[in-house]
Design an enzyme around this catalytic site. Sequence first.
Site, PDB file in Angstrom:
ATOM      1  N   GLU A 117       0.823  -1.219   0.000  1.00 41.75           N
ATOM      2  CA  GLU A 117       0.000   0.000   0.000  1.00 41.75           C
ATOM      3  C   GLU A 117       0.851   1.261   0.000  1.00 41.75           C
ATOM      4  O   GLU A 117       0.332   2.375  -0.027  1.00 41.75           O
ATOM      5  CB  GLU A 117      -0.924   0.035   1.224  1.00 41.75           C
ATOM      6  CG  GLU A 117      -2.049  -0.992   1.182  1.00 41.75           C
ATOM      7  CD  GLU A 117      -2.861  -0.913  -0.093  1.00 41.75           C
ATOM      8  OE1 GLU A 117      -3.313   0.195  -0.446  1.00 41.75           O
ATOM      9  OE2 GLU A 117      -3.024  -1.962  -0.752  1.00 41.75           O
ATOM     10  N   ARG A 155      22.121   8.158 -18.976  1.00 43.63           N
ATOM     11  CA  ARG A 155      22.422   8.429 -20.383  1.00 43.63           C
ATOM     12  C   ARG A 155      22.842   9.870 -20.623  1.00 43.63           C
ATOM     13  O   ARG A 155      23.358  10.200 -21.687  1.00 43.63           O
ATOM     14  CB  ARG A 155      21.259   8.012 -21.292  1.00 43.63           C
ATOM     15  CG  ARG A 155      20.008   8.818 -21.128  1.00 43.63           C
ATOM     16  CD  ARG A 155      18.839   8.160 -21.824  1.00 43.63           C
ATOM     17  NE  ARG A 155      18.948   8.181 -23.284  1.00 43.63           N
ATOM     18  CZ  ARG A 155      18.780   9.258 -24.041  1.00 43.63           C
ATOM     19  NH1 ARG A 155      18.509  10.415 -23.481  1.00 43.63           N
ATOM     20  NH2 ARG A 155      18.882   9.186 -25.345  1.00 43.63           N
TER      21      ARG A 155
HETATM   22  N1  SAH Z   1      -1.397   3.284  -2.104  1.00 41.04           N
HETATM   23  C1  SAH Z   1      -0.390   4.013  -2.779  1.00 41.04           C
HETATM   24  C2  SAH Z   1       0.172   3.247  -3.960  1.00 41.04           C
HETATM   25  C3  SAH Z   1       1.133   2.212  -3.582  1.00 41.04           C
HETATM   26  S1  SAH Z   1       1.827   1.457  -4.979  1.00 41.04           S
HETATM   27  C4  SAH Z   1      -0.954   5.311  -3.310  1.00 41.04           C
HETATM   28  O1  SAH Z   1      -2.083   5.314  -3.758  1.00 41.04           O
HETATM   29  O2  SAH Z   1      -0.235   6.312  -3.321  1.00 41.04           O
HETATM   30  C5  SAH Z   1       3.229   0.698  -4.258  1.00 41.04           C
HETATM   31  C6  SAH Z   1       4.551   1.398  -4.525  1.00 41.04           C
HETATM   32  O3  SAH Z   1       4.793   1.447  -5.924  1.00 41.04           O
HETATM   33  C7  SAH Z   1       4.629   2.834  -4.066  1.00 41.04           C
HETATM   34  O4  SAH Z   1       5.013   2.907  -2.722  1.00 41.04           O
HETATM   35  C8  SAH Z   1       5.693   3.410  -4.987  1.00 41.04           C
HETATM   36  O5  SAH Z   1       7.006   3.189  -4.487  1.00 41.04           O
HETATM   37  C9  SAH Z   1       5.528   2.598  -6.255  1.00 41.04           C
HETATM   38  N2  SAH Z   1       4.787   3.314  -7.303  1.00 41.04           N
HETATM   39  C10 SAH Z   1       3.561   3.006  -7.784  1.00 41.04           C
HETATM   40  N3  SAH Z   1       3.179   3.842  -8.758  1.00 41.04           N
HETATM   41  C11 SAH Z   1       4.200   4.721  -8.925  1.00 41.04           C
HETATM   42  C12 SAH Z   1       4.406   5.850  -9.782  1.00 41.04           C
HETATM   43  N4  SAH Z   1       3.491   6.244 -10.667  1.00 41.04           N
HETATM   44  N5  SAH Z   1       5.568   6.517  -9.674  1.00 41.04           N
HETATM   45  C13 SAH Z   1       6.506   6.153  -8.769  1.00 41.04           C
HETATM   46  N6  SAH Z   1       6.360   5.103  -7.929  1.00 41.04           N
HETATM   47  C14 SAH Z   1       5.232   4.381  -7.997  1.00 41.04           C
END
Ligand code: SAH
Length: 287
Positions: A117, A155
């Site tokens: 989460e 890069r």
């Molecule tokens: N419940 C959180 C989502 C967790 S997703 C929310 O709604 O904000 C799980 C992990 O994936 C996050 O902690 C992050 O490190 C990564 N993650 C997911 N989507 C991302 C994105 N668009 N950019 C960067 N990190 C992402």
Amino acid sequence: MTFDVITIFPDFFRSILEYGLLKRALGGGKANIRLHDLRDFTDDRHRTVDDRPFGGGPGMVFKPEPVFKAVAALRAESPGQRFPVVLLSPQGSLFTQALAEDWVHQERLALICGRYEGVDERIAEHVATHEISIGDFVLSGGELPAALIMESVIRLLPGVLGNEESAWQDSLTAPRSGSSELRESSVGAALVAAHGQPQGLPLRRCLLDFPHYTRPAEFQGWKVPEVLLSGNHEEIRRWRRQRALEKTWRRRPDLLAGFPLSDEDRRWLEAHLGEKCEPVVIPSSGE
Ligand code: SAH
């Protein structure tokens, strides 16, 4: 430049480090990627990194202690040195080429990959210096985002790309010099006035890349633009510039906001897009 990645899946990165640009950059000593297993910073027998959320609800959340410990260990390695500690999160500000161009000057950069989460909010508030999203979509972990950020920064490191020039003509790359004859674009200003500056996006001064072609000159009846075969370098330069302007105008008009157009650019845009392109100054957004 050294990247420190904090993750529960260090092996996730192994294959991508063995190909192409990243492999060359690491092999040639231009960049160094260190993978830190978050579980190495736990104290209990089960190497627990997550726990249930206070207040209830589904899923698990990264506990603060292991992440704080991991970052403290990195900071202890280079006392007094300040470097970005980036938490990957869909709630962060959007990663852009501008940020990659900025970070390439750092000696060191740490990346914290969340899972489940997400992470305890105190990590975002008190240990990360930046919270960065790679786009308005949600992934299951920060590993892909971390890999993407490392590739885009690496890069840009001097000597990594075979042909130095190719990075500068890429889409979204800021113009190299702030020549005084360049003017701000009222095309962009008009767009901002009409639609407003997109929320949370820094004002970018860049164009999309022009179209590229290679042999054969004719493929299934589709011909390569004549001018590219002409050998006339000045005409080719002009054609590429106009295609870049046109493409940016049609696909990403937001990028033209604040782009420093040359007199030649403005004349072409006026003639072809029917806009008055008088120079105006767009307030900088602190980029
Ligand atoms: N419940 C959180 C989502 C967790 S997703 C929310 O709604 O904000 C799980 C992990 O994936 C996050 O902690 C992050 O490190 C990564 N993650 C997911 N989507 C991302 C994105 N668009 N950019 C960067 N990190 C992402």
